[in-house]
Design a protein around this motif. Structure first.
Motif, mmCIF file in Angstrom:
data_model
loop_
_atom_site.group_PDB
_atom_site.id
_atom_site.type_symbol
_atom_site.label_atom_id
_atom_site.label_comp_id
_atom_site.label_asym_id
_atom_site.label_seq_id
_atom_site.Cartn_x
_atom_site.Cartn_y
_atom_site.Cartn_z
ATOM 1 N N VAL A 111 0.888 -1.151 0.000
ATOM 2 C CA VAL A 111 0.000 0.000 0.000
ATOM 3 C C VAL A 111 0.931 1.207 0.000
ATOM 4 C CG1 VAL A 111 -1.786 1.284 1.236
ATOM 5 C CG2 VAL A 111 -1.824 -1.226 1.225
ATOM 6 N N ALA A 112 0.951 1.917 -1.109
ATOM 7 C CA ALA A 112 1.875 3.044 -1.290
ATOM 8 C C ALA A 112 1.131 4.345 -1.051
ATOM 9 C CB ALA A 112 2.471 3.012 -2.691
ATOM 10 N N VAL A 113 1.493 5.014 0.031
ATOM 11 C CA VAL A 113 0.861 6.278 0.410
ATOM 12 C C VAL A 113 1.599 7.412 -0.281
ATOM 13 C CG1 VAL A 113 0.206 7.781 2.320
ATOM 14 C CG2 VAL A 113 0.179 5.292 2.631
ATOM 15 N N MET A 114 0.866 8.108 -1.122
ATOM 16 C CA MET A 114 1.445 9.163 -1.934
ATOM 17 C C MET A 114 1.848 10.367 -1.087
ATOM 18 S SD MET A 114 -0.313 11.025 -5.194
ATOM 19 C CE MET A 114 -1.569 11.817 -4.212
ATOM 20 N N VAL A 115 3.043 10.874 -1.359
ATOM 21 C CA VAL A 115 3.525 12.110 -0.743
ATOM 22 C C VAL A 115 3.382 13.206 -1.788
ATOM 23 C CG1 VAL A 115 5.502 13.319 0.237
ATOM 24 C CG2 VAL A 115 5.184 10.876 0.701
ATOM 25 N N ASN A 116 2.523 14.159 -1.512
ATOM 26 C CA ASN A 116 2.340 15.295 -2.422
ATOM 27 C C ASN A 116 2.663 16.563 -1.640
ATOM 28 O OD1 ASN A 116 1.521 17.321 -4.157
ATOM 29 N ND2 ASN A 116 -0.342 16.264 -4.790
ATOM 30 N N THR A 117 3.850 17.092 -1.859
ATOM 31 C CA THR A 117 4.313 18.245 -1.081
ATOM 32 C C THR A 117 3.544 19.516 -1.406
ATOM 33 O OG1 THR A 117 6.067 18.585 -2.707
ATOM 34 C CG2 THR A 117 6.644 17.345 -0.722
ATOM 35 N N SER A 118 2.812 19.519 -2.522
ATOM 36 C CA SER A 118 2.051 20.727 -2.874
ATOM 37 C C SER A 118 0.669 20.751 -2.219
ATOM 38 C CB SER A 118 1.908 20.840 -4.391
ATOM 39 O OG SER A 118 1.135 19.776 -4.889
ATOM 40 N N LYS A 119 0.285 19.647 -1.591
ATOM 41 C CA LYS A 119 -1.009 19.578 -0.921
ATOM 42 C C LYS A 119 -0.824 19.369 0.573
ATOM 43 C CE LYS A 119 -4.605 17.582 -3.469
ATOM 44 N NZ LYS A 119 -5.296 16.369 -3.904
ATOM 45 N N ARG A 120 -1.651 20.037 1.335
ATOM 46 C CA ARG A 120 -1.647 19.815 2.778
ATOM 47 C C ARG A 120 -2.853 18.953 3.118
ATOM 48 N NH1 ARG A 120 -1.424 19.970 7.702
ATOM 49 N NH2 ARG A 120 -1.944 21.409 9.314
ATOM 50 N N GLY A 121 -2.610 17.768 3.561
ATOM 51 C CA GLY A 121 -3.688 16.850 3.898
ATOM 52 C C GLY A 121 -4.185 17.061 5.314
ATOM 53 N N LEU A 122 -5.279 16.415 5.637
ATOM 54 C CA LEU A 122 -5.794 16.451 6.998
ATOM 55 C C LEU A 122 -4.837 15.697 7.924
ATOM 56 C CD1 LEU A 122 -8.089 17.283 8.897
ATOM 57 C CD2 LEU A 122 -9.227 15.122 8.319
ATOM 58 N N PHE A 123 -4.321 14.582 7.426
ATOM 59 C CA PHE A 123 -3.350 13.776 8.180
ATOM 60 C C PHE A 123 -2.024 13.787 7.432
ATOM 61 C CE2 PHE A 123 -7.502 11.923 9.164
ATOM 62 C CZ PHE A 123 -7.483 11.991 10.541
ATOM 63 N N ASP A 124 -0.916 13.842 8.179
ATOM 64 C CA ASP A 124 0.369 13.784 7.486
ATOM 65 C C ASP A 124 0.645 12.335 7.067
ATOM 66 O OD1 ASP A 124 1.754 12.368 9.578
ATOM 67 O OD2 ASP A 124 2.272 14.254 10.560
ATOM 68 N N VAL A 125 1.660 12.153 6.278
ATOM 69 C CA VAL A 125 1.948 10.838 5.703
ATOM 70 C C VAL A 125 2.185 9.786 6.778
ATOM 71 C CG1 VAL A 125 3.570 9.539 4.269
ATOM 72 C CG2 VAL A 125 2.782 11.778 3.529
ATOM 73 N N GLY A 149 -10.693 13.360 16.671
ATOM 74 C CA GLY A 149 -9.635 14.070 17.391
ATOM 75 C C GLY A 149 -9.086 15.249 16.609
ATOM 76 N N ARG A 150 -8.897 15.051 15.317
ATOM 77 C CA ARG A 150 -8.336 16.106 14.471
ATOM 78 C C ARG A 150 -9.337 17.232 14.271
ATOM 79 N NH1 ARG A 150 -3.945 15.507 11.432
ATOM 80 N NH2 ARG A 150 -3.398 14.652 13.442
#
Length: 159
Positions: free
Chosen positions: A33-47, A154-155
């Motif tokens: 399961v490859a979790v994409m790292v997209n530095t241009s997007k800020r997700g709700l949860f970090d990688v 929690g978030r």
């Protein structure tokens, strides 16, 4: 050894995602399961949070490996000798986009893409929809696993 990858942002992982991972785990010896790292997007949860949640939710599958990737998925596959990508399709509109990606990936590296139709129960489900409904106080308990529901609460309570 038959290996495949299920890629995505998984922000957050949903029961639809987990259904695809579970089904892939029955077809392949090892499923990444490859979790994409997209530095241009800020997700709700970090990688790292997404990886931890997916690991907790897939702990019952001894053939699932969860890790992050940054860059081209075909490079991730090449580095790990993974010949297949597994993607869930919710609707015809998904197929249009995913087919182009599959053809590009195959043209770049020869990696094949297997499309699995989403369980109809999850045909409408997306991480974006879950986040939006949860942010407005809606009940998403039937859309995400318990650990994700707790993390969402929690978030969103801290916002």
């Amino acid at each position: 050894m038959r290996r495949a990858v299920c890629p995505g942002s998984f922000d957050p992982v949903t029961l639809g995602h987990l259904d695809i991972v579970a089904r892939a785990s029955r077809l392949y010896d090892v499923v990444h399961v490859a979790v994409m790292v997209n530095t241009s997007k800020r997700g709700l949860f970090d990688v790292d949070e997404r990886i931890a949640l997916i690991e907790e939710c897939t702990a019952e599958y001894d053939n699932v490996i969860v890790e992050s990737f940054h860059g081209l998925l075909v490079d991730y596959c090449k580095q790990r000798e993974i010949p297949a990508i597994v993607k869930g399709l919710r609707a015809v509109s998904d197929f249009d986009y995913e087919l182009q990606m599959a053809q590009m990936n195959n043209g770049l590296s020869g990696v094949e893409t297997l499309f699995i139709p989403t369980n109809p129960v999850y045909s409408f489900l997306s991480s974006s929809l879950v986040k939006e409904v949860a942010a407005w106080g809606g009940d998403v308990s039937h859309l995400v696993p318990g650990p994700v529901l707790d993390a969402l609460r929690g978030r969103l309570d801290r916002r």
